[in-house]
Enzyme design. Structure first.
Site, PDB file in Angstrom:
ATOM      1  N   ASN A 221      -2.606  -6.043   5.449  1.00  0.00           N
ATOM      2  CA  ASN A 221      -2.692  -7.084   4.418  1.00  0.00           C
ATOM      3  C   ASN A 221      -3.720  -8.137   4.815  1.00  0.00           C
ATOM      4  O   ASN A 221      -3.742  -8.599   5.954  1.00  0.00           O
ATOM      5  CB  ASN A 221      -1.341  -7.773   4.248  1.00  0.00           C
ATOM      6  CG  ASN A 221      -0.209  -6.793   4.118  1.00  0.00           C
ATOM      7  OD1 ASN A 221      -0.235  -5.937   3.255  1.00  0.00           O
ATOM      8  ND2 ASN A 221       0.767  -6.885   5.013  1.00  0.00           N
TER       9      ASN A 221
ATOM     10  N   MET B 213       0.360  -2.648   8.789  1.00  0.00           N
ATOM     11  CA  MET B 213      -0.300  -2.730   7.479  1.00  0.00           C
ATOM     12  C   MET B 213      -1.275  -3.886   7.458  1.00  0.00           C
ATOM     13  O   MET B 213      -0.935  -5.010   7.813  1.00  0.00           O
ATOM     14  CB  MET B 213       0.760  -2.891   6.386  1.00  0.00           C
ATOM     15  CG  MET B 213       0.197  -3.100   5.001  1.00  0.00           C
ATOM     16  SD  MET B 213      -0.758  -1.651   4.431  1.00  0.00           S
ATOM     17  CE  MET B 213      -2.006  -2.454   3.424  1.00  0.00           C
TER      18      MET B 213
ATOM     19  N   GLU C 148       0.829  -1.191   0.000  1.00  0.00           N
ATOM     20  CA  GLU C 148       0.000   0.000   0.000  1.00  0.00           C
ATOM     21  C   GLU C 148       0.873   1.254   0.000  1.00  0.00           C
ATOM     22  O   GLU C 148       1.868   1.282   0.730  1.00  0.00           O
ATOM     23  CB  GLU C 148      -0.924   0.060   1.230  1.00  0.00           C
ATOM     24  CG  GLU C 148      -2.007   1.120   1.059  1.00  0.00           C
ATOM     25  CD  GLU C 148      -2.934   1.290   2.262  1.00  0.00           C
ATOM     26  OE1 GLU C 148      -3.981   1.902   2.110  1.00  0.00           O
ATOM     27  OE2 GLU C 148      -2.599   0.813   3.352  1.00  0.00           O
TER      28      GLU C 148
ATOM     29  N   GLU D 298      -6.005  -2.391  12.550  1.00  0.00           N
ATOM     30  CA  GLU D 298      -5.704  -3.228  11.380  1.00  0.00           C
ATOM     31  C   GLU D 298      -6.759  -4.307  11.184  1.00  0.00           C
ATOM     32  O   GLU D 298      -7.097  -4.658  10.053  1.00  0.00           O
ATOM     33  CB  GLU D 298      -4.307  -3.854  11.490  1.00  0.00           C
ATOM     34  CG  GLU D 298      -3.159  -2.856  11.680  1.00  0.00           C
ATOM     35  CD  GLU D 298      -3.161  -1.684  10.711  1.00  0.00           C
ATOM     36  OE1 GLU D 298      -3.705  -1.824   9.596  1.00  0.00           O
ATOM     37  OE2 GLU D 298      -2.631  -0.609  11.074  1.00  0.00           O
TER      38      GLU D 298
ATOM     39  N   HIS E 280      -9.778  -3.025   9.395  1.00  0.00           N
ATOM     40  CA  HIS E 280      -9.602  -2.960   7.942  1.00  0.00           C
ATOM     41  C   HIS E 280      -9.969  -4.276   7.251  1.00  0.00           C
ATOM     42  O   HIS E 280     -10.270  -4.278   6.059  1.00  0.00           O
ATOM     43  CB  HIS E 280      -8.140  -2.665   7.597  1.00  0.00           C
ATOM     44  CG  HIS E 280      -7.744  -1.220   7.692  1.00  0.00           C
ATOM     45  ND1 HIS E 280      -8.492  -0.195   7.155  1.00  0.00           N
ATOM     46  CD2 HIS E 280      -6.638  -0.632   8.220  1.00  0.00           C
ATOM     47  CE1 HIS E 280      -7.856   0.963   7.369  1.00  0.00           C
ATOM     48  NE2 HIS E 280      -6.737   0.732   8.019  1.00  0.00           N
TER      49      HIS E 280
END
Ligand code: BES
Ligand code: ZN
Length: 875
Positions: free
Chosen positions: A282, A280, A145, A315, A318
């Site tokens: 992922n 992040m 990202e 996270e 997300h």
């Protein structure tokens, strides 16, 4: 046929890829060579071609693709078409593949073979360095990202091109290979093994992840059976337990909140020693900085614990909001980040109610307010015309203003309606993409309220209002104008959800304020009998994103209400923060602000005290030196009694917030050069230096002690500095290293500060950590840091990119406080600016101008010195 006439040039210089071919499925095989820092790859992309074309246009950057390795096989024919020409356009990070004939409509498979480097820039497919049995080793990690999947494999690297991923890795047999999905088959063949991962659901390229290295893990299962693991460096898996617990609870909470199960069969979370951001999201394989995932019972502080909980919750949010439902384009990045930020507080509040995180949330809003009060701010929904502009959008507007306007909307609509409508939105756009507009539509449907009209004013224009209130003839006169830190008045207008209460929290009013001016009849609310007790507070509990400016009478009533403990912690915070911002913008006298601060002498709430201390410290750091002595003394006198009450040692059974407060207050006093604090710190530090397990210096106060120690260092006596370096070198806990880095440049001697700054450039400091040292530069040395940045700019530009590079600019330029330095910075960046830092440069220089203006304005307050003395005395 028009499209057959296409030429390669027409695809260059565009913000987005053409849509005539779209990926459906990637079969990706990667073979990293950890020792040689290189990788080889092959990708077979299942495509759907919607318009006849001789060209395929997709993203790739820093990859070697040979024309001979590119072919297209239309489905249902035996034909394999070799690419006639492959043009690489580095400025646009695209490959233009040209065929000799027109590709037929329908499906087919594009095959590309390629090679790349495992870079050291913390993006794309990169290497991170760790130690195993005293030996340095490389691991291979991805960070895609916003737009760096193209640095790992050729792909349609935009969030709206969702596809299925089937990943295969060829790696050394002794390593652990991870990806988004679970392993379905592993074939060991001597020193290497081939690892096949299960096929993913459709997802965006920026969420693909691959990791290869040697790790340990802890594991558990959620109540509904999802396997969760936390991977760490070998022998550190116990430090993953806290994050694991939080993750288990969070996955269950979000499943209920979004009313959709977690979409993947497993969740792995892993700490990476070199990592550009905090974490992040992922899909199914979340990566973290060590400081944001690991918790050590003995050496981590309460602040570290909270950080881990909030980041994990963010996270994992997300996984639904971002991964399952993805923004259509980066203009809507705020949907991802603003929402995840907001909902991470919701989760933290559920699991740790004693942390009062919604009060702490106000610090997020304040940071949003600060950036958004600049002319160089931007709307939440921001145009993105080039890939280089995306990184800078991961800023306080997308995250903090974004989270704040979501909170505002939620509190306006009510928690239940909000959650139900959200769940409907997630269901409607699952495995697909959405725009800001789509969320508003779902909330409007669910609530029957005019959500679009309300929210457009907040997301499509930059800035926010200050609502001025005057009391006249039993009526409240409201007026809104755009608030700017420069003191000028902007032209913006908002639909402001006003809440107000009068004399008590039991009676509240709520309405939408559309116009520029409005009168509000108070008669229904006036219930206080005694005039003395009368007060009015707007923006009750600070749930909305606007500031309030009260007339003198109302302001003094509020001050009295604070003194007599009538206001909630959030409202105390709000009154102070608004007054502070108005003062910095030249709209209110410093004196009246200081009077207000004096009303907080019995404050008990962590966030309010920490914020008060932060505000004064900020004033001290920009103030002109002749005022400094007085301001410093005022701050010390204000903080000392609180610090004394808390002491250096934790009381048994005391709460989390006391631990946070102790660290904050002692650090502030140390920075101010408070002698008693420094002496005590040095005494405790010397014991700690001999015995790292001593109870005299628990993790919550270590940063304070380090900062205090640095106040005693100068160029002819650097023992303290050296001791800190020793602790840095001997610790293998990232949080400890960060505490040390944050203190090294807080020395009054500029020679030592320069030495500390140079330490950033040494191989001993990971690039990810430079910002901590930089942030710790004390206020007396801002110009030293600026000079240092100018001298080392070329090196820094070569070594850092993305958000890490923008930090160097922001942290060193923003605190400068003279017009001369503003000119200097403008001059310096004139020839050095580029798309990826342009916004930050502009915003930072604007801040310098504002600081300079403020310094001039307080010089005008002639009797400041005397009043400060009087106030300090009274206190
Ligand atoms: N999606 C971001 C990570 C990211 C940041 C990628 C910048 C590319 C550029 C992630 O979800 C995130 O927001 N991380 C935060 C931590 C969070 C708790 C606010 C971060 O990295 O600071
Ligand atoms: Zn995020």
């Amino acid at each position: 046929m028009a499209s057959a006439e296409q030429s390669a040039e027409q695809f260059t210089g565009r913000a987005r890829l053409p849509g005539f071919a779209a990926p459906r499925r990637y079969d990706l095989r990667l073979t990293p060579d950890l020792a040689a820092c290189a990788f080889a790859g092959e990708v077979a992309v299942g495509l759907a071609i919607a318009a006849p074309t001789r060209f395929l246009v997709l993203n790739a950057a820093e990859l070697d693709v040979a024309a001979g390795g590119v072919s297209y096989a239309p489905q249902g024919s035996d034909q394999v078409l070799q690419a006639a020409e492959v043009t690489n356009v580095p400025e646009d990070e695209i490959l233009i593949i040209c065929f000799n004939e027109v590709l037929p409509l329908g499906e087919g498979t594009l095959k590309i073979a390629f090679n790349g480097t495992l870079n050291d820039k913390m993006h794309g497919f990169y290497r991170s360095v760790y130690e195993l049995n005293g030996e340095k080793k490389n691991m291979a990690v991805t960070q895609f990202e916003p737009a760096d999947a193209r640095r790992c494999f050729p792909c349609w690297d935009e969030p709206a091109f969702k596809a299925v991923f089937k990943i295969t890795l060829e790696v050394p047999s002794e390593t652990v290979a991870l990806s988004n999905m679970p392993v379905i088959e592993e074939k060991v063949n001597g020193p290497t093994k081939i690892v096949h991962f299960q096929e993913s659901p459709i997802m965006s390229t920026y969420l693909v992840a691959v990791i290869v290295g040697i790790f340990d893990y802890v594991e558990d299962f959620t109540t509904d059976g999802t396997r969760v693991r936390v991977y760490t460096q070998v022998s550190k898996s116990a430090q993953g337990k806290f994050a694991l617990e939080v993750a288990l609870k969070t996955l269950v909470l979000f499943k209920e909140y979004f009313a959709v199960p977690y979409p993947l069969p497993k969740m792995d979370m892993i700490a990476i020693p070199d990592f550009a951001s905090g974490a992040m999201e992922n899909y199914g394989l979340v990566t973290y900085r060590e400081t944001a995932l690991l918790f050590d019972e003995k050496h981590s502080a309460a602040a570290n614990k909270q950080r881990v909980a909030v980041v994990v919750a963010h996270e994992l949010a997300h996984q639904w909001f971002g991964n399952l439902v993805t923004m259509e384009w980066w203009t809507h990045l705020w949907l991802n980040e603003g929402f995840a930020t907001w909902v991470s507080y919701l989760a933290a509040d559920q699991f740790f109610p004693e942390w009062n995180v919604w009060t702490q949330f106000l610090e997020e809003s304040t940071t949003g307010f600060k950036l958004d009060a600049l002319a160089g701010s931007h709307p939440i929904e921001v145009d993105i015309n080039h890939v280089d502009e995306i990184d800078e959008i991961f800023d306080a507007i997308s995250y903090r203003k974004g989270a704040s306007v979501i909170r505002m909307l939620q509190s306006y609509l009510g928690a239940e309606v909000f959650q139900k409508s959200l769940a409907a939105y997630i269901k409607r756009f699952a495995y697909s993409n959405a725009k800001t507009e789509d969320l508003w539509a779902a909330l409007e449907e669910g609530s029957g309220e005019p959500v679009r009209t309300l929210m457009h004013s907040w997301t499509k224009q930059q800035g926010y209002p200050v609502v001025s209130v005057k009391l006249k003839d039993g009526k409240l006169q409201l007026e809104q104008t755009q608030f700017l830190s420069s003191g000028s008045t902007g032209v913006g207008q908002w639909v402001v959800p006003i809440t107000l209460c009068c004399c008590s929290y039991s009676r509240q009013e709520k309405f939408l304020f559309h116009g520029k001016q409005e009168d509000f009849d108070l008669s229904g609310l006036m219930e206080c009998k005694k005039k003395d007790d009368f007060w009015i507070k707007l923006n009750v509990n600070q749930t909305s994103f606007y500031r309030v400016s009260y007339d003198d009478e109302l302001a003094s009533r509020l001050r009295y209400a604070i003194e007599t403990n009538k206001l909630s912690a959030a409202d105390r915070y709000g009154v102070l923060d608004d007054a502070y911002a108005l003062c910095m913008a030249g709209k209110q006298k410093l004196l009246s602000l200081l009077h207000l601060i004096a009303a907080f002498k019995d404050e008990t709430e962590y966030t309010v005290l920490a914020h008060t201390s932060l505000n004064i410290a900020e004033m001290v750091s920009v103030a002109a030196p002749e005022e400094l002595g007085n301001l410093k003394k005022f701050l010390i006198d204000f903080l000392e009694p609180f610090a004394q009450k808390l002491g250096w040692d934790a009381k048994s059974g005391e709460g989390h917030l006391n631990a946070l407060l102790r660290g904050t207050l002692l650090t502030a006093l140390a920075e101010l050069g408070h002698e008693a604090t420094i002496n005590e710190a040095v005494r405790r530090f010397n014991v700690f230096l001999q015995d790292r397990e001593t109870p005299l210096l628990p993790p919550d106060v270590r940063k304070a002690a380090y900062v205090a120690l640095m106040q005693t260092v100068n160029k002819s006596n650097k023992t303290g500095y050296e001791s800190l370096l020793q602790i840095y070198r001997e610790s293998d806990l990232s949080q400890e290293k960060v505490r040390v880095l944050g203190s090294l440049a807080s020395c009054p001697d500029p020679v030592v500060v320069r030495e500390a700054l140079d330490f950033i450039l040494s191989p001993e400091v990971r690039n990810q950590d430079a910002l901590f040292l930089l942030r710790g530069v004390c206020s007396g040395a801002y110009e030293v840091a600026w000079q240092w940045l100018k001298e080392n700019w070329d090196y820094i530009l070569g070594a850092y990119s993305g958000t890490l590079l923008t930090y160097f600019v922001n942290i060193t330029v923003s605190p400068l406080a003279t017009d001369e330095k503003g000119d200097d910075a403008e001059e310096f960046f004139k020839s050095r600016t580029k798309a990826s830092i342009a916004r930050t440069v502009k915003q930072s220089i604007e801040r310098v101008r504002i600081n300079a203006q403020w310094v001039k304005s307080i010089k005008g307050e002639a009797d400041l010195g005397n009043v400060l003395k009087a106030l300090a005395h009274k206190h």
